[in-house]
Write an enzyme that holds these catalytic residues in place. Structure first.
Site, PDB file in Angstrom:
ATOM      1  N   PRO A   1       0.861  -1.199   0.000  1.00 43.00           N
ATOM      2  CA  PRO A   1       0.000   0.000   0.000  1.00 43.00           C
ATOM      3  C   PRO A   1       0.888   1.237   0.000  1.00 43.00           C
ATOM      4  O   PRO A   1       1.919   1.256   0.682  1.00 43.00           O
ATOM      5  CB  PRO A   1      -0.782  -0.133   1.312  1.00 43.00           C
ATOM      6  CG  PRO A   1      -0.012  -1.073   2.153  1.00 43.00           C
ATOM      7  CD  PRO A   1       0.783  -1.965   1.246  1.00 43.00           C
TER       8      PRO A   1
ATOM      9  N   GLY B   1       2.144   5.093   0.760  1.00 48.01           N
ATOM     10  CA  GLY B   1       1.985   6.138   1.772  1.00 48.01           C
ATOM     11  C   GLY B   1       1.461   5.638   3.098  1.00 48.01           C
ATOM     12  O   GLY B   1       0.886   6.396   3.869  1.00 48.01           O
TER      13      GLY B   1
ATOM     14  N   GLY C   1       3.465   3.800   5.353  1.00 45.92           N
ATOM     15  CA  GLY C   1       4.535   3.512   6.320  1.00 45.92           C
ATOM     16  C   GLY C   1       5.118   2.125   6.160  1.00 45.92           C
ATOM     17  O   GLY C   1       5.835   1.636   7.027  1.00 45.92           O
TER      18      GLY C   1
ATOM     19  N   GLY D   1       7.045   1.417   3.581  1.00 47.52           N
ATOM     20  CA  GLY D   1       8.261   1.564   2.781  1.00 47.52           C
ATOM     21  C   GLY D   1       8.035   1.486   1.282  1.00 47.52           C
ATOM     22  O   GLY D   1       8.945   1.078   0.549  1.00 47.52           O
ATOM     23  N   SER D   2       6.850   1.886   0.806  1.00 40.33           N
ATOM     24  CA  SER D   2       6.611   1.760  -0.635  1.00 40.33           C
ATOM     25  C   SER D   2       7.500   2.728  -1.428  1.00 40.33           C
ATOM     26  O   SER D   2       7.980   2.376  -2.506  1.00 40.33           O
ATOM     27  CB  SER D   2       5.142   1.956  -0.986  1.00 40.33           C
ATOM     28  OG  SER D   2       4.743   3.262  -0.688  1.00 40.33           O
ATOM     29  N   SER D   3       7.743   3.935  -0.912  1.00 35.72           N
ATOM     30  CA  SER D   3       8.577   4.866  -1.689  1.00 35.72           C
ATOM     31  C   SER D   3      10.019   4.360  -1.744  1.00 35.72           C
ATOM     32  O   SER D   3      10.683   4.483  -2.780  1.00 35.72           O
ATOM     33  CB  SER D   3       8.490   6.296  -1.148  1.00 35.72           C
ATOM     34  OG  SER D   3       8.949   6.354   0.167  1.00 35.72           O
ATOM     35  N   ALA D   4      10.494   3.761  -0.642  1.00 37.95           N
ATOM     36  CA  ALA D   4      11.858   3.206  -0.657  1.00 37.95           C
ATOM     37  C   ALA D   4      11.945   2.035  -1.629  1.00 37.95           C
ATOM     38  O   ALA D   4      12.892   1.941  -2.432  1.00 37.95           O
ATOM     39  CB  ALA D   4      12.265   2.758   0.744  1.00 37.95           C
ATOM     40  N   ALA D   5      10.942   1.143  -1.606  1.00 41.09           N
ATOM     41  CA  ALA D   5      10.980  -0.029  -2.494  1.00 41.09           C
ATOM     42  C   ALA D   5      10.915   0.411  -3.957  1.00 41.09           C
ATOM     43  O   ALA D   5      11.598  -0.158  -4.825  1.00 41.09           O
ATOM     44  CB  ALA D   5       9.816  -0.971  -2.162  1.00 41.09           C
TER      45      ALA D   5
ATOM     46  N   ASP E   1      14.820   3.059   5.644  1.00 45.60           N
ATOM     47  CA  ASP E   1      13.902   2.390   4.698  1.00 45.60           C
ATOM     48  C   ASP E   1      14.659   1.884   3.469  1.00 45.60           C
ATOM     49  O   ASP E   1      14.480   0.746   3.029  1.00 45.60           O
ATOM     50  CB  ASP E   1      12.843   3.379   4.189  1.00 45.60           C
ATOM     51  CG  ASP E   1      11.817   3.729   5.244  1.00 45.60           C
ATOM     52  OD1 ASP E   1      12.083   3.485   6.429  1.00 45.60           O
ATOM     53  OD2 ASP E   1      10.757   4.257   4.865  1.00 45.60           O
TER      54      ASP E   1
HETATM   55  O1  PMV Z   1       7.124   6.902   7.130  1.00 45.90           O
HETATM   56  P1  PMV Z   1       8.070   5.770   7.162  1.00 45.90           P
HETATM   57  O2  PMV Z   1       7.515   4.471   7.501  1.00 45.90           O
HETATM   58  O3  PMV Z   1       8.959   5.696   5.987  1.00 45.90           O
HETATM   59  O4  PMV Z   1       9.061   5.993   8.406  1.00 45.90           O
HETATM   60  C1  PMV Z   1       9.729   7.148   8.650  1.00 45.90           C
HETATM   61  C2  PMV Z   1      10.724   6.872   9.727  1.00 45.90           C
HETATM   62  C3  PMV Z   1      11.308   8.126  10.340  1.00 45.90           C
HETATM   63  O5  PMV Z   1      12.263   7.705  11.304  1.00 45.90           O
HETATM   64  C4  PMV Z   1      10.232   8.939  11.042  1.00 45.90           C
HETATM   65  C5  PMV Z   1      11.983   8.992   9.289  1.00 45.90           C
HETATM   66  C6  PMV Z   1      13.205   8.344   8.672  1.00 45.90           C
HETATM   67  O6  PMV Z   1      13.471   8.591   7.506  1.00 45.90           O
HETATM   68  O7  PMV Z   1      13.922   7.609   9.366  1.00 45.90           O
END
Ligand code: PMV
Length: 310
Positions: free
Chosen positions: A83, A85, A87, A89-93, A133
């Site tokens: 999913p 946005g 949390g 890690g979709s943008s990192a993946a 991430d």
């Molecule tokens: O929003 P997420 O799940 O990518 O997590 C952010 C994690 C933080 O520690 C708040 C920010 C970061 O880049 O480490």
């Protein structure tokens, strides 16, 4: 090479979100949901899933193409099982899998280079980030970030005055259930909110270092396979994040509702909404409770596989 394929996993943060931005210890686990990318040269215009690429809608991909320095148009196809946005890690993946394909087209893929460039992209698009991430999505399994270099070292990432040592972290077999509150809470503003609190309050700085110490204890519990202690530290981490101002009543509701069916539960990622995670032996029961309370559950397992390249 004129065509390449890759995939990269999402993640959940077990310990240390927010505190990791200040160099404290944090641990994240790659999960068994991924983004798949397929990129081909020899087309007329750069398109993603059939539509001409728009930098407003696809900032991570556009930035990646610029940084790798590919000038030719590209046909990009992506398929996501994460999913966006939320949390997980979709943008990192997305960034890691895109870079995996692009560096392969150029013939120079290196996991360390991909992790570093992916972090630079997330940092620039989100206006601040730690490498947790992007390094987890690249390496897979679980990843520990610390201020000092330790055993199982993977790479070091620097930004301005900050530096993070990234390590492989051994973990026991774990069943995780994510509960998505559905409350949209972008990471950037939450990171900036914590920054304001940190800059003006010694209390906030103490909470941040307490989270770091707790994450260190969390790593020891993970190495010993002691799920009871991992869970109890997750509960403590949730309370500290709430004191830091990144909680939400819906997160507390879900965490409390599942507590008697799991080792521990906490918000995960930026907070303020977004997701919570529960470590449990009864994933179906926990998922049911989350659903009853209008959350969206995802039953996940840790994935040993990070970025894959074809
Ligand atoms: O929003 P997420 O799940 O990518 O997590 C952010 C994690 C933080 O520690 C708040 C920010 C970061 O880049 O480490």
């Amino acid at each position: 090479m004129s065509m390449s394929k890759s995939s990269a996993p999402g993640k959940v943060i077990l310990f240390g979100e927010h505190a990791v931005v200040y160099g404290e210890t944090a641990v994240a686990v790659a999960v068994d949901r991924r983004i798949h990318m397929d990129i081909e040269k020899r087309v007329e215009v750069t398109r993603i899933n059939g539509l001409e690429i728009d930098p407003e809608k696809q900032p991570y991909i556009v930035d990646a193409i610029e940084r790798v320095g590919i000038k030719e148009p590209l046909e990009i196809k992506s398929k996501s099982y994460l999913p966006s946005g939320a949390g997980m890690g979709s943008s990192a993946a997305l960034t890691v899998s895109t870079l995996g394909c692009l560096y392969s087209l150029e013939g120079t893929p290196s996991y360390e280079k991909i992790a570093r460039t992916a972090f630079e992209i997330e940092h620039s698009v989100q206006g601040g980030a730690s490498p947790i991430d992007t390094s987890t999505s690249t390496h897979g399994s679980a990843v520990k970030l610390t201020r000092k270099k330790g055993s199982n070292h993977l790479w070091k990432i620097k930004k301005d005055e900050k530096r993070w040592h990234v390590h492989h972290q051994d973990i026991p077999k774990m069943k995780l259930v994510v509960g998505d509150t559905g409350i949209h809470a972008p990471t950037g503003p939450l990171v900036r909110k914590v920054r304001r609190f940190y800059d003006k309050s010694g209390f906030a700085r103490d909470i941040i270092s307490e989270i770091g110490e707790l994450a260190e204890r969390g790593c020891e519990a993970l190495e010993e396979g002691d799920l009871e202690s991992v869970g109890s530290l997750m509960n403590d981490n949730h309370r500290l994040l709430t004191i830091l101002g990144v909680g939400h009543p819906k997160l507390d509701e879900l965490v409390n509702a599942v507590s008697s069916h799991c080792y521990g539960a906490k918000l995960s990622g930026a907070g303020g909404g977004g997701i919570m995670i529960a470590l449990t032996d009864k994933p179906r029961k926990v998922a049911e409770i989350i659903k009853e309370r209008d959350g969206t559950p995802y039953m996940l397992e840790a994935s040993t596989t990070g970025l894959t390249l074809e």
